[in-house]
Write a protein that holds these residues in place. Structure first.
Motif, PDB file in Angstrom:
ATOM      1  N   LEU A 159       0.816  -1.140  -0.119  1.00 43.84           N
ATOM      2  CA  LEU A 159       0.006  -0.019   0.051  1.00 43.84           C
ATOM      3  C   LEU A 159       0.930   1.257   0.190  1.00 43.84           C
ATOM      4  CD1 LEU A 159      -2.777   1.310   0.343  1.00 43.84           C
ATOM      5  CD2 LEU A 159      -2.379   1.103   2.857  1.00 43.84           C
ATOM      6  N   SER A 160       0.755   2.026  -0.967  1.00 42.49           N
ATOM      7  CA  SER A 160       1.603   3.234  -1.294  1.00 42.49           C
ATOM      8  C   SER A 160       0.848   4.443  -0.651  1.00 42.49           C
ATOM      9  CB  SER A 160       2.108   3.394  -2.683  1.00 42.49           C
ATOM     10  OG  SER A 160       2.993   2.361  -2.744  1.00 42.49           O
ATOM     11  N   THR A 161       1.507   5.623  -0.584  1.00 42.29           N
ATOM     12  CA  THR A 161       0.978   7.003  -0.197  1.00 42.29           C
ATOM     13  C   THR A 161       1.352   7.784  -0.854  1.00 42.29           C
ATOM     14  OG1 THR A 161       2.656   7.266   1.629  1.00 42.29           O
ATOM     15  CG2 THR A 161       0.673   6.006   2.295  1.00 42.29           C
ATOM     16  N   ARG A 162       0.306   8.824  -1.200  1.00 42.99           N
ATOM     17  CA  ARG A 162       0.924   9.990  -1.747  1.00 42.99           C
ATOM     18  C   ARG A 162       1.062  11.094  -0.902  1.00 42.99           C
ATOM     19  NH1 ARG A 162      -3.185  14.869  -4.586  1.00 42.99           N
ATOM     20  NH2 ARG A 162      -1.667  16.426  -4.208  1.00 42.99           N
ATOM     21  N   LEU A 163       2.205  11.833  -0.624  1.00 41.90           N
ATOM     22  CA  LEU A 163       2.615  12.596   0.494  1.00 41.90           C
ATOM     23  C   LEU A 163       1.997  14.046   0.001  1.00 41.90           C
ATOM     24  CD1 LEU A 163       5.974  13.039   2.217  1.00 41.90           C
ATOM     25  CD2 LEU A 163       4.309  14.827   2.376  1.00 41.90           C
ATOM     26  N   GLN A 164       1.076  14.692   0.570  1.00 40.85           N
ATOM     27  CA  GLN A 164       0.462  15.837  -0.070  1.00 40.85           C
ATOM     28  C   GLN A 164       0.822  16.933   0.811  1.00 40.85           C
ATOM     29  OE1 GLN A 164      -3.773  14.834  -1.546  1.00 40.85           O
ATOM     30  NE2 GLN A 164      -4.396  16.869  -0.744  1.00 40.85           N
ATOM     31  N   PRO A 165       1.830  17.826   0.671  1.00 42.28           N
ATOM     32  CA  PRO A 165       2.151  18.965   1.640  1.00 42.28           C
ATOM     33  C   PRO A 165       1.441  20.255   1.106  1.00 42.28           C
ATOM     34  CG  PRO A 165       4.021  18.314  -0.223  1.00 42.28           C
ATOM     35  CD  PRO A 165       2.882  17.594  -0.391  1.00 42.28           C
ATOM     36  N   PHE A 393      -2.886   2.911  -3.508  1.00 48.24           N
ATOM     37  CA  PHE A 393      -2.333   4.244  -2.811  1.00 48.24           C
ATOM     38  C   PHE A 393      -3.539   4.898  -2.144  1.00 48.24           C
ATOM     39  CE2 PHE A 393      -2.909   6.383  -6.647  1.00 48.24           C
ATOM     40  CZ  PHE A 393      -3.029   7.542  -6.411  1.00 48.24           C
ATOM     41  N   VAL A 394      -3.112   5.620  -1.157  1.00 50.34           N
ATOM     42  CA  VAL A 394      -4.123   6.525  -0.256  1.00 50.34           C
ATOM     43  C   VAL A 394      -3.210   7.827  -0.282  1.00 50.34           C
ATOM     44  CG1 VAL A 394      -5.579   4.632   0.623  1.00 50.34           C
ATOM     45  CG2 VAL A 394      -3.524   5.574   2.092  1.00 50.34           C
ATOM     46  N   MET A 395      -3.984   8.805   0.412  1.00 49.78           N
ATOM     47  CA  MET A 395      -3.365  10.289   0.785  1.00 49.78           C
ATOM     48  C   MET A 395      -2.625  10.144   2.297  1.00 49.78           C
ATOM     49  SD  MET A 395      -4.030  11.652  -2.133  1.00 49.78           S
ATOM     50  CE  MET A 395      -4.405  10.084  -3.098  1.00 49.78           C
ATOM     51  N   GLY A 396      -1.915  10.873   2.203  1.00 49.73           N
ATOM     52  CA  GLY A 396      -1.180  11.278   3.670  1.00 49.73           C
ATOM     53  C   GLY A 396      -0.837  12.694   3.631  1.00 49.73           C
ATOM     54  N   ILE A 397      -1.649  13.255   4.589  1.00 54.62           N
ATOM     55  CA  ILE A 397      -1.645  14.761   4.713  1.00 54.62           C
ATOM     56  C   ILE A 397      -1.584  15.204   6.264  1.00 54.62           C
ATOM     57  CG2 ILE A 397      -3.240  16.781   4.563  1.00 54.62           C
ATOM     58  CD1 ILE A 397      -4.411  15.618   2.189  1.00 54.62           C
ATOM     59  N   PRO A 398      -0.834  16.039   6.667  1.00 57.34           N
ATOM     60  CA  PRO A 398      -0.610  16.301   8.074  1.00 57.34           C
ATOM     61  C   PRO A 398      -2.057  16.546   8.889  1.00 57.34           C
ATOM     62  CG  PRO A 398       0.759  17.698   6.646  1.00 57.34           C
ATOM     63  CD  PRO A 398      -0.056  17.080   5.972  1.00 57.34           C
ATOM     64  N   GLY A 399      -2.225  15.650  10.003  1.00 56.63           N
ATOM     65  CA  GLY A 399      -3.299  15.742  10.699  1.00 56.63           C
ATOM     66  C   GLY A 399      -4.736  15.510  10.036  1.00 56.63           C
ATOM     67  N   SER A 400      -4.650  14.927   8.661  1.00 57.78           N
ATOM     68  CA  SER A 400      -5.907  14.483   7.995  1.00 57.78           C
ATOM     69  C   SER A 400      -6.648  15.693   7.293  1.00 57.78           C
ATOM     70  CB  SER A 400      -6.893  13.445   8.591  1.00 57.78           C
ATOM     71  OG  SER A 400      -7.843  14.212   9.480  1.00 57.78           O
TER      72      SER A 400
END
Length: 468
Positions: A159-165, A393-400
């Motif tokens: 399972l991968s993640t997109r780091l969305q800064p 993959f899913v998203m990864g965002i600070p604090g959702s």
């Protein structure tokens, strides 16, 4: 030639004027179809429509275009590129038979891969409408779609993640801090992808260079993307910018994509330009697409179709250009289209199933807007079950909480939770990097290091002027 459909239940006969109406009436309830006026009038009519749809031969979808061939380039793409040899194995089936076959042990991962070019989006949409959630999960898990650029995405058990800064002012320090935060949670193997607050070529190049510097400095086996319009990315490439992936939101009708300002020729030009840079190390899948149920309806470009069928037609566009990543931004368009957590969850399963069945590397932005009847518990359920279903993959965002786009999605620790509870792993190249950097002391158990990796510590010390 479009035909009408009838079904008699007891003393009552139900009439469906054409295949498009039958498809719409058979769709599980959602607010967008109600808004469009195509929804079934009752649960009974919906059940009858589903029983009627189950009896429709798959061959019908090749002869009865929901949007006329001469009116829509997506229809032409679907018909012109249909693989009759791949279709031969299922050509004798009805929609109901197709469901039963997909659920059978005969439909192995290998077999599903051999027939995918023979399945049209409308076939996939139709069969999804008569499937329960568990059916969608089971079949999707059997559909393996693997892509590669600087790492390998979509392998079974991963399972991968997109780091969305994202940042509301595109502040470089704020974006860099979010990137560091995400990397320290093991996020970012799918892509480090920024939605720019200021969307123009100059700003896109600035953000591309920022991410490229980070990736190069720490030798991260991942890729970057600025989610700007495809024509902006073409200009960035012409200006010599370090473009890894080309992004574009796509829809399932020509009119939808025209409202977005592009057509299939535009995407082909962008793909050729990005591939010419040869920046990939283990593959050259260079496109990144986002979709979402309701986009065609919101653009008044749905041709009277239900929103899920329009959504699935967008996967024909995606499949054409062999993308590294595609994700449905499932709850982002709002409660006008998917009203609550139940509708968002169902749509997420449908989108993931249909895309994977068609051979599209589908991930999901497990998300909702603040005015939807949904909460983070709904998203926990959808995230977990998509992980079971083999979501890429899913998203990864600070604090959702995306503070730029103002919606709720999944956080870095949510992705870490999903990997831990389901025994899933990041892309293999990225996993080796996490161990090398000492970000994780145990990559199989996803145990984070107690200390800041030395390379990051040195960089932070330099930024602070040498102060501890």
């Amino acid at each position: 030639m479009s035909q009408s459909y009838r079904y008699t239940l007891g003393s009552k006969t139900y009439q469906f004027n054409n295949l498009a109406q039958l498809m719409a009436k058979a769709t599980p309830q959602r607010s967008g179809d109600s808004l469009a006026g195509v929804i079934a009038s009752s649960a009974e009519e919906r059940a009858v429509a589903q029983m009627t749809l189950a009896e429709v031969p798959l061959k019908t979808f090749l002869n009865d275009a929901l949007i006329p061939y001469e009116d829509d380039e997506i229809t032409r793409l679907i018909i012109d590129e249909h693989d009759t040899n791949a279709f031969a194995a299922i050509a004798h089936l009805t929609v109901g038979d197709f469901r039963n076959w997909l659920l059978s042990d005969h439909a192995t991962s290998h077999v599903l891969a051999t027939i995918r070019a023979g399945i049209t989006p409308e076939m996939a949409a139709a069969v999804s409408k008569i499937m329960r959630n568990q059916d969608l999960i089971l079949v999707a898990k059997k559909c393996h779609v693997t892509t590669a650029f600087r790492n390998t995405i979509g392998l079974p058990g991963h399972l991968s993640t997109r780091l969305q800064p994202n940042h509301p002012t595109d502040n470089v320090n704020g974006i860099a801090a979010s990137i560091l935060d995400g990397l320290l949670y093991g996020s970012g193997d799918a892509v480090i992808g920024i939605n720019p607050a200021t969307d123009n070529v100059a700003q896109a190049i600035k953000l591309m260079r920022l991410m490229d510097d980070v990736i190069e400095k720490y030798q991260i086996p991942t890729q970057s993307c600025v989610l700007t319009h495809v024509t902006n990315t073409i200009e960035c490439i012409e200006a010599g910018a370090p473009v890894d992936l080309v992004f574009q939101s796509i829809g399932g009708t020509e009119a939808t994509n025209s409202s977005f300002g592009f057509n299939l020729n535009t995407l082909a030009e962008a793909q050729d330009a990005a591939q010419s840079l040869k920046r990939g190390t283990v593959g050259n899948n260079v496109m990144y697409f986002e979709t979402g149920q309701g986009s065609s309806l919101s653009a008044n470009a749905h041709h009277g179709l239900d929103q899920q069928t329009c959504e699935t037609r967008a996967y024909a566009v995606a499949r054409k250009f062999k993308p590294l990543l595609v994700n449905t931004v499932v709850g982002f368009i709002g409660p006008e289209y998917l009203f609550d957590g139940k509708e968002i969850t169902r749509a997420g399963f449908e989108d993931h199933f249909c895309a994977k069945l068609l051979g599209v590397p589908m991930g999901c932005d497990v998300c909702y807007t603040n005015h939807a009847e949904a909460d983070q518990n709904d998203m926990d359920n959808l995230l977990t079950l998509l992980g079971v279903a083999g979501c890429s993959f899913v998203m990864g965002i600070p604090g959702s909480d995306d503070i730029m786009l103002n919606y709720q999605t999944t956080s870095f620790h949510d992705a870490l939770y999903a990997r831990r509870v389901l025994g899933l792993r990041p892309a293999p190249e990225f996993e080796l990097w996490l161990a090398k950097m000492n970000i994780m002391t145990d990559t199989q158990q996803h145990i984070l290091s107690d200390t800041l990796p030395s390379q990051f510590a040195r960089s932070l010390k330099a930024l602070s002027g040498g102060q501890p």
